[in-house]
Scaffold this active site. Structure first.
Site, PDB file in Angstrom:
ATOM      1  N   LYS A  93       0.840  -1.198   0.000  1.00 20.45           N
ATOM      2  CA  LYS A  93       0.000   0.000   0.000  1.00 20.45           C
ATOM      3  C   LYS A  93       0.887   1.266   0.000  1.00 20.45           C
ATOM      4  CE  LYS A  93      -3.708  -2.279  -0.494  1.00 20.45           C
ATOM      5  NZ  LYS A  93      -4.225  -3.297   0.292  1.00 20.45           N
TER       6      LYS A  93
HETATM    7  C1  LIG Z   1      -5.538  -4.169   0.580  1.00 18.75           C
HETATM    8  C2  LIG Z   1      -6.998  -3.936   0.537  1.00 18.75           C
HETATM    9  C3  LIG Z   1      -7.858  -4.291   1.597  1.00 18.75           C
HETATM   10  C4  LIG Z   1      -7.415  -5.112   2.767  1.00 18.75           C
HETATM   11  O1  LIG Z   1      -6.313  -4.651   3.432  1.00 18.75           O
HETATM   12  P1  LIG Z   1      -5.308  -5.705   4.139  1.00 18.75           P
HETATM   13  O2  LIG Z   1      -4.387  -4.833   4.894  1.00 18.75           O
HETATM   14  O3  LIG Z   1      -4.651  -6.459   3.016  1.00 18.75           O
HETATM   15  O4  LIG Z   1      -6.130  -6.588   5.002  1.00 18.75           O
HETATM   16  C5  LIG Z   1      -9.175  -3.936   1.508  1.00 18.75           C
HETATM   17  N1  LIG Z   1      -9.668  -3.289   0.440  1.00 18.75           N
HETATM   18  C6  LIG Z   1      -8.894  -2.955  -0.606  1.00 18.75           C
HETATM   19  C7  LIG Z   1      -9.506  -2.218  -1.747  1.00 18.75           C
HETATM   20  C8  LIG Z   1      -7.536  -3.292  -0.605  1.00 18.75           C
HETATM   21  O5  LIG Z   1      -6.775  -2.983  -1.657  1.00 18.75           O
END
Ligand SMILES: *Cc1c(COP(=O)(O)O)cnc(C)c1O
Length: 382
Positions: free
Chosen positions: A188
């Site tokens: 992210k």
């Molecule tokens: C990455 C992501 C999540 C979940 O986050 P995690 O930290 O991987 O549990 C939820 N929604 C979207 C759109 C994502 O890209």
């Protein structure tokens, strides 16, 4: 022609470390306190300050953030939650975790985000929450339907997993709207290794979110150390962010603006390079408002182009296969023509901070060749 793929181009996404993370983690390990500690609380304070919000509650993942937000908003069995099918499956699993019913909606193919109209068309008397996804970092604001949803007691829970740092006017995502959830997973915009964040707003109190993410226990660490017992005051899970993960986020945060600018420069490099390619539609984002998270194109013969790119060693991906077509979610299937078309056409190009503009040129050249090979474009870059 065989091209030698530069290392950056081979990966679709990749974590980026600024150099101080390992020492920060070592310090937490040496302290002997890895759980929810001062470091976690420090991260919460710093990130709240960065976002311009009063409170931020750190949890162990973006999925945990979404689950916690739904629990805190008292969404449960018998309730409907309006959600785009075009999202990571985590958004949907969080809805199922509280026993609510996902109501899948279409997206605008230009942005891959829901619109006010698409949301309002799906709202019924059973709707308890709406979960817009800020796809690719786009800061959508729902100014028109926000009032109407509030009047109907419907909570907006933003899935801002892609959108850390993006702005809505003068304010950052998280500082407007109802509940906002971020992810700090490995790839992210900001990473804690794993992690997530809930920004409490509206009628949902920070204290409720803190209680849920700490097994329903209310006392702070310090209070617990000085009494003989603790009190469980409601439902909760072990969702707090560890000091180890918080230390990574704390080390990343001061570098965030620089990282965001790199993402903007790379995004614009793609925009320029792709403008010369026939048969390719870039999924647009405004880099002045948003911190771009993905670079995506809509193309014909996507599967064949995907295979061609992989054969050339380019790290392409697909975000996302539509959820309403997933076997586990088939009972909530409905016709979503735009999402289905995007699902067939979308290709995610490599996008991360290890890329150079030279990598991007190479990727786009390879895309032109791939399109030509599969007969999807008549005139392409040489
Ligand atoms: C990455 C992501 C999540 C979940 O986050 P995690 O930290 O991987 O549990 C939820 N929604 C979207 C759109 C994502 O890209």
């Amino acid at each position: 022609m065989t091209i030698t793929v530069r290392p950056g181009a081979g990966r679709n996404a990749s974590p980026y470390l600024f150099g101080e993370e390992a020492a920060a983690v070592a310090e937490v390990l040496q302290s002997g306190q890895y759980g929810h500690t001062d470091v976690t609380e420090e991260f919460e304070r710093r990130v709240a300050e960065f976002l311009g919000v009063r409170d931020a509650v750190a949890v162990m993942s973006g999925t945990a953030a979404l689950h916690t937000a739904l629990l805190a908003a008292e969404v449960g069995p018998g309730h409907e939650v309006v959600v785009p099918s075009m999202t990571f499956c985590a958004t949907v699993q969080a809805i199922l975790a509280v026993g609510a019913t996902p109501v899948f909606v279409d997206v605008d193919p230009a942005t891959l985000c829901v619109t006010d109209q698409l949301v309002m068309d799906a709202v019924t008397d059973r709707t308890r929450a709406v979960m817009p996804v800020l796809f690719g970092g786009r800061a959508i604001d729902f100014s028109r339907c926000r009032k109407e949803l509030a009047a109907r007691n419907i909570t907006i829970i933003e899935d801002a997993a892609h959108a850390f740092g993006s702005r809505n006017g003068a304010r950052r995502v998280g500082a407007t709207g109802d509940l906002t959830c971020f992810s700090f997973g490995p790839i992210k915009n900001l990473t804690c290794g794993q992690g997530g964040l809930v920004i409490p707003r509206g009628h949902v109190e920070a204290a409720t979110i803190r209680r849920i993410r700490l097994l329903g226990v209310v006392q702070s660490q310090a209070e617990r150390a000085s009494t003989t017992s603790y009190q469980v005051e409601g439902f909760g899970l072990r969702y707090q962010m560890s000091g180890i993960n918080a230390a990574i986020g704390l080390a990343q945060l001061p570098h965030f603006e620089k990282a965001a600018n790199t993402r903007r420069i790379l995004w614009r490099a793609y925009q320029r390079a792709l403008a010369g390619l026939d048969g390719v539609r870039l999924v647009d984002v405004d880099p002045d408002r948003s911190v771009p998270h993905l670079c995506q194109v809509l193309i014909p013969h996507r599967d064949k182009v995907h295979a061609q790119m992989k054969a050339r060693g380019i790290g392409v991906g697909v975000h996302y296969p539509p959820n309403h077509l997933q076997p586990a979610f088939s009972q909530w299937r409905r016709d979503l023509p735009a999402t289905e078309q995007v699902g067939r056409q979308v290709l995610t190009l490599p996008f991360h901070q290890h890329l150079t503009e030279a990598d991007i040129d190479q990727i786009v050249t390879a895309l032109g060749q791939a399109l030509k090979t599969v007969g999807a474009a008549s005139c392409t870059r040489s």
